[in-house]
Scaffold this motif. Structure first.
Motif: not given
Length: 295
Positions: A1-15
């Motif tokens: 499960v990831w988050t994706y910031d549409l404004k800066n393109g940054k991805q981060e994994k939640i779990g």
């Protein structure tokens, strides 16, 4: 499960959800960053799991599990703290139980609001069924069917408050499948904006818009053809507008409540393959990438 910031393109994994199989794609999404979802997994025991995600803290938490596999469990936010879950589950007798349950941020358990039970299959179909639901202004609306022993059936649009108290029960002259002129789909997406009800088949291949008029529901002519499918939205969407994609043109349309017409959206790089709306924004995707617009 990831988050994706549409404004800066940054991805981060939640779990990670191990052995994920399927889910309904109906999640309770809150402005605080909390998300509640249910899914089925490929495991012999407890194959259904219910999760809470916090996209601000980048955390996930397993809330509960079920003993059966049923991925079509829906979660919809009702306000900024509460959500309603629609949960079909098989019964030992071979029938089904359909439950509406109330959840709240910070609480693990769910409160039972309404329950129906029945058997759908074959000549012995009988009982009461909730097929789908939606929420408008903290009122729960359901599409329900009652099947009698002689196989006659009646369909209704019902409403309840967040304590589960019945508010209304309006009969339909036909079932939703007859309104939509389809015989194959049994589960539908449902949304209400004012006097309009929007229904979509579970495969997203057919949409229907109905307006409450003179004790019945009128299907709008512009939606009798099957080339439009509804754009899904996140919860507590305050735009008051519904959006559709024309599958042949691959163009995005908005539904105008006053004229009851579909209007193409301008200044969008077409074609559009998929879109989702929520909190005053629309995100859509085509072969070139993802686009983020304020609406």
């Amino acid at each position: 499960v990831w988050t994706y910031d549409l404004k800066n393109g940054k991805q981060e994994k939640i779990g990670t959800i191990a052995n994920w199989n399927a889910d309904s794609a109906h999640y309770a999404i809150f402005p605080s960053g909390k998300i509640y979802m249910s899914c089925g997994v490929n495991e012999e025991s407890n194959p259904n799991k219910h999760y809470e995600f916090d996209i601000v803290k980048k955390e996930m938490r397993l809330l509960s599990t079920d003993e059966y596999f049923q991925p079509l469990i829906y979660n919809i936010a009702a306000n900024e703290r509460q959500y309603v879950q629609f949960k079909p589950e098989p019964l030992p007798s071979g029938g089904w139980r359909y439950s509406l349950l109330l959840g709240e941020i910070g609480k693990d358990g769910l409160e039972e609001l309404q329950v129906r039970e029945g058997r759908r299959e074959g000549e012995n179909a009988e009982g009461e069924f909730i097929t789908t639901y939606c929420i408008e202004n903290e009122i729960i609306y359901t599409y329900e069917t009652q099947v009698y022993p002689d196989q006659t059936q009646h369909s209704y649009i019902c409403s309840y408050d967040l304590q589960g108290n019945p508010l209304s029960k309006e009969p339909l002259t036909k079932g939703i499948r007859e309104y939509m002129d389809t015989k194959d789909a049994y589960f539908y997406g449902m949304k209400k904006i004012g006097e309009y009800f929007f229904f979509t088949t579970n495969d997203l291949f057919r949409s229907c818009v109905m307006k409450k008029e003179a004790g019945d529901f009128r299907v709008l002519d512009s939606f009798e053809k099957a080339q439009y499918f509804e754009v899904p939205s996140s919860n507590i969407d305050a735009t008051g507008t519904e959006y559709f994609i024309n599958r042949e043109e691959q163009k995005l349309y908005s539904f105008d409540l006053e004229s009851e017409e579909l209007k193409p959206m301008e200044d969008i790089p077409y074609p559009v393959n998929f879109a989702i709306t929520g909190y005053g924004y629309i995100v859509f995707q085509n072969d070139e990438g993802y686009y983020f617009f304020k609406i």
